[in-house]
Design a protein around this motif. Structure first.
Motif, PDB file in Angstrom:
ATOM      1  N   LEU A  66      -8.089   0.661  -3.025  1.00  0.00           N
ATOM      2  CA  LEU A  66      -8.189   2.030  -2.514  1.00  0.00           C
ATOM      3  C   LEU A  66      -6.921   2.423  -1.760  1.00  0.00           C
ATOM      4  N   ARG A  67      -6.363   1.490  -1.012  1.00  0.00           N
ATOM      5  CA  ARG A  67      -5.126   1.776  -0.276  1.00  0.00           C
ATOM      6  C   ARG A  67      -3.974   2.013  -1.250  1.00  0.00           C
ATOM      7  N   ALA A  68      -3.894   1.187  -2.279  1.00  0.00           N
ATOM      8  CA  ALA A  68      -2.833   1.361  -3.278  1.00  0.00           C
ATOM      9  C   ALA A  68      -2.963   2.718  -3.961  1.00  0.00           C
ATOM     10  N   LEU A  69      -4.173   3.097  -4.309  1.00  0.00           N
ATOM     11  CA  LEU A  69      -4.380   4.391  -4.971  1.00  0.00           C
ATOM     12  C   LEU A  69      -4.039   5.556  -4.040  1.00  0.00           C
ATOM     13  N   THR A  70      -4.340   5.397  -2.784  1.00  0.00           N
ATOM     14  CA  THR A  70      -4.100   6.475  -1.814  1.00  0.00           C
ATOM     15  C   THR A  70      -2.610   6.724  -1.598  1.00  0.00           C
ATOM     16  N   TYR A  71      -1.809   5.674  -1.652  1.00  0.00           N
ATOM     17  CA  TYR A  71      -0.380   5.811  -1.346  1.00  0.00           C
ATOM     18  C   TYR A  71       0.503   5.786  -2.587  1.00  0.00           C
ATOM     19  N   ARG A  72      -0.061   5.895  -3.759  1.00  0.00           N
ATOM     20  CA  ARG A  72       0.716   5.709  -4.986  1.00  0.00           C
ATOM     21  C   ARG A  72       1.718   6.808  -5.293  1.00  0.00           C
ATOM     22  N   SER A  73       1.700   7.889  -4.543  1.00  0.00           N
ATOM     23  CA  SER A  73       2.731   8.918  -4.726  1.00  0.00           C
ATOM     24  C   SER A  73       4.009   8.551  -3.990  1.00  0.00           C
ATOM     25  N   ASP A  74       3.944   7.509  -3.174  1.00  0.00           N
ATOM     26  CA  ASP A  74       5.132   7.030  -2.453  1.00  0.00           C
ATOM     27  C   ASP A  74       5.901   6.065  -3.355  1.00  0.00           C
ATOM     28  N   THR A  75       6.892   5.389  -2.810  1.00  0.00           N
ATOM     29  CA  THR A  75       7.673   4.438  -3.618  1.00  0.00           C
ATOM     30  C   THR A  75       6.851   3.183  -3.908  1.00  0.00           C
ATOM     31  N   LEU A  76       7.293   2.435  -4.904  1.00  0.00           N
ATOM     32  CA  LEU A  76       6.584   1.208  -5.272  1.00  0.00           C
ATOM     33  C   LEU A  76       6.538   0.226  -4.110  1.00  0.00           C
ATOM     34  N   ASP A  77       7.642   0.094  -3.377  1.00  0.00           N
ATOM     35  CA  ASP A  77       7.654  -0.817  -2.224  1.00  0.00           C
ATOM     36  C   ASP A  77       6.596  -0.429  -1.189  1.00  0.00           C
ATOM     37  N   VAL A  78       6.466   0.861  -0.925  1.00  0.00           N
ATOM     38  CA  VAL A  78       5.466   1.323   0.041  1.00  0.00           C
ATOM     39  C   VAL A  78       4.058   1.059  -0.482  1.00  0.00           C
ATOM     40  N   VAL A  79       3.843   1.302  -1.759  1.00  0.00           N
ATOM     41  CA  VAL A  79       2.517   1.051  -2.342  1.00  0.00           C
ATOM     42  C   VAL A  79       2.153  -0.432  -2.217  1.00  0.00           C
ATOM     43  N   VAL A  80       3.120  -1.309  -2.481  1.00  0.00           N
ATOM     44  CA  VAL A  80       2.873  -2.749  -2.348  1.00  0.00           C
ATOM     45  C   VAL A  80       2.482  -3.083  -0.909  1.00  0.00           C
ATOM     46  N   GLU A  81       3.259  -2.618   0.053  1.00  0.00           N
ATOM     47  CA  GLU A  81       2.978  -2.934   1.460  1.00  0.00           C
ATOM     48  C   GLU A  81       1.644  -2.358   1.912  1.00  0.00           C
TER      49      GLU A  81
END
Length: 135
Positions: free
Chosen positions: A98-113
């Motif tokens: 859910l966190r990954a889906l929520t932030y997936r408009s950001d960069t890949l590094d941010v989505v990973v973190e």
């Protein structure tokens, strides 16, 4: 938008997609799962994963989430890793997804973190000492 591929032991990937669809009230776009069945040819798994990554990547990169480090699904991801383009994390949980889906408009590094933070923060002890809402 960062694509997300769930590469897990069957039937976890499809179950996580169903759970995310339930939470968001619609199936999240650019989200796919490959459920690896017992004795499935690892070359076939790698081929299916490479094809899914190509479909999911719009130029923003793809996050591959596996269930258990050292299991067949995660072992199949090693040749697919491309730092900054295809990142892999293990230990999927619903808070992580859910966190990954929520932030997936950001960069890949941010989505990973953010996914890692969701997984780590999502495992908590729940008992009568925790008040979730005022009574």
């Amino acid at each position: 938008m960062v694509g997300i591929l769930l590469l897990t032991h069957a039937p976890l990937g499809q179950a996580f997609i169903a759970a995310a669809t339930h939470v968001f009230r619609a199936r999240p776009e650019r989200l796919e799962a490959i459920d690896v069945v017992p004795d499935q040819d690892t070359a076939e798994v790698r081929r299916l994963a490479a094809e899914a990554i190509a479909r999911l990547n719009d130029g923003s990169g793809v996050l591959v989430i596996t269930d258990v480090m050292g299991g067949t699904p995660s072992n199949c991801t090693l040749p697919l890793c491309e730092p900054g383009l295809v990142e892999v994390i293990a230990g999927i949980s619903l808070p992580m997804l859910l966190r990954a889906l929520t932030y997936r408009s950001d960069t890949l590094d941010v989505v990973v973190e953010m996914a890692l933070a969701g997984g780590q923060g999502g495992a908590v002890r729940v008992d009568n000492r925790v008040r979730l809402s005022p009574t």
